[in-house]
Design an enzyme around this catalytic site. Sequence first.
Site, mmCIF file in Angstrom:
data_model
loop_
_atom_site.group_PDB
_atom_site.id
_atom_site.type_symbol
_atom_site.label_atom_id
_atom_site.label_comp_id
_atom_site.label_asym_id
_atom_site.label_seq_id
_atom_site.Cartn_x
_atom_site.Cartn_y
_atom_site.Cartn_z
ATOM 1 N N LYS A 33 3.529 6.866 7.212
ATOM 2 C CA LYS A 33 3.818 5.706 6.354
ATOM 3 C C LYS A 33 2.515 5.135 5.775
ATOM 4 O O LYS A 33 1.422 5.518 6.199
ATOM 5 C CB LYS A 33 4.568 4.642 7.161
ATOM 6 C CG LYS A 33 3.787 4.081 8.333
ATOM 7 C CD LYS A 33 4.684 3.240 9.234
ATOM 8 C CE LYS A 33 4.017 2.886 10.529
ATOM 9 N NZ LYS A 33 3.816 1.497 10.788
ATOM 10 N N ARG A 129 10.432 -7.655 17.304
ATOM 11 C CA ARG A 129 10.293 -7.423 15.866
ATOM 12 C C ARG A 129 11.588 -6.786 15.378
ATOM 13 O O ARG A 129 12.370 -7.436 14.713
ATOM 14 C CB ARG A 129 9.061 -6.552 15.600
ATOM 15 C CG ARG A 129 8.673 -6.446 14.156
ATOM 16 C CD ARG A 129 7.388 -5.666 13.952
ATOM 17 N NE ARG A 129 7.488 -4.269 14.361
ATOM 18 C CZ ARG A 129 6.530 -3.359 14.191
ATOM 19 N NH1 ARG A 129 5.368 -3.714 13.660
ATOM 20 N NH2 ARG A 129 6.699 -2.106 14.566
ATOM 21 N N TYR A 254 -22.724 -12.439 -4.958
ATOM 22 C CA TYR A 254 -21.913 -13.635 -5.207
ATOM 23 C C TYR A 254 -22.110 -14.675 -4.113
ATOM 24 O O TYR A 254 -22.170 -14.345 -2.923
ATOM 25 C CB TYR A 254 -20.429 -13.269 -5.251
ATOM 26 C CG TYR A 254 -20.005 -12.579 -6.527
ATOM 27 C CD1 TYR A 254 -20.132 -13.204 -7.762
ATOM 28 C CD2 TYR A 254 -19.448 -11.309 -6.480
ATOM 29 C CE1 TYR A 254 -19.729 -12.560 -8.926
ATOM 30 C CE2 TYR A 254 -19.029 -10.664 -7.631
ATOM 31 C CZ TYR A 254 -19.177 -11.296 -8.862
ATOM 32 O OH TYR A 254 -18.770 -10.670 -9.998
ATOM 33 N N MET A 302 -16.118 -6.563 -6.283
ATOM 34 C CA MET A 302 -14.938 -5.727 -6.561
ATOM 35 C C MET A 302 -15.272 -4.233 -6.576
ATOM 36 O O MET A 302 -14.512 -3.410 -6.072
ATOM 37 C CB MET A 302 -14.310 -6.144 -7.899
ATOM 38 C CG MET A 302 -12.974 -5.472 -8.143
ATOM 39 S SD MET A 302 -12.249 -5.868 -9.743
ATOM 40 C CE MET A 302 -11.824 -7.578 -9.567
#
Length: 356
Positions: A33, A129, A254, A302
């Site tokens: 998955k 769950r 940044y 990014m």
Amino acid sequence: MLLRAEVSSAALRGNLARIRAAAPGRRVLAVVKANAYGHGLVPVARCLEGAADALAVARLEEALALRGAGIRAPIVLLEGVFDAPALAEAARHELELVVHDEAQIALLEAADPAQAYSVWLKADTGMNRLGFRAAAFGAACQRLRALGPRLARLRLMTHFASADRPDSPQTEEQLRRFAALRQGRPEEVSLANSAAIFSRPDAQGDWVRPGLALYGASPFADRDGQSLGLTPAMRLASTVIALREVPRGETVGYAARWRAGRDSRIAIVAAGYGDGLLRSLPSGAPVRVAGHEVPLVGTVSMDMIAVDVTGTPVKTGDPVLLWGPELPVERVATAAGTIAWELLCAVSQRVPRIMR
Ligand SMILES: Cc1ncc(COP(=O)(O)O)c(C=O)c1O
């Protein structure tokens, strides 16, 4: 190609063999998955098809992508289906269904009687769950059995919440609850994720369900995959695209979150949060540049990160390893305050996967 995830089919198959050695005689439901934990759903499935006994995904869309790519192996939908069209689609593609609540049983009862389904009935033994708790489990079993020929096969499963912490008493308690639930039932069972495969031989059941271990990482906080005989299947590799001298006192990146405490040589690497690197990776996180381990500095942007290569012979174009056999993803995850599962799954669509 600047940044790419190189995936080793030999490592994937070797890890499967290692899992088989740790769980002799058990069948293996290979968990692919979440884009095969970031490694690439279809190529990984192709690599493991035939070697694993079945594949497992969470969602119908993942299973359809596999069938669309021609994968014929048995596929288990770990969350099952949630409406009649999805059930019909699952039948059309011969998907095996986890059934974890009554609405899913009702769907089967209302389905085309000409269809037959393989079902994995899920017990909730403490994860809280998905799954039937003890009081409802027997009745769920009976309702499924009452489907008659529509029930091609029934198996039982549960999932551990804390198997990655071998000293946790929770696994013992879940095992005790599961043993009580299955008493007198002849069906095959599946319990073990990667952690339980290695730490609880008594909990392996008929089918083991490895995810992380297939990809060569360790589920345990205090050891890496290599110490379990596993090989990291992914090399997340990139390139130095620029170098600069940063005088002492200047900041990098940044929000000026890193300041040079000395005159520093900084390498800029093509890899950022747009590729799935976590922005929360802190200064000091390990990166390998041209074979040397150096610290990340400043905020992940990014498309780029900065690393401090002061005193290290590095030039533009040099190879960079974000993680892989020489730098286990578990170490990077620890630096980021997270787990290997998250880092691997986060590798974004932009990153080319190259299966070798
Ligand atoms: C039901 C189920 N089984 C098995 C696995 C595989 O777990 P791991 O990656 O820890 O081996 C998962 C993953 O989350 C899961 O949800």
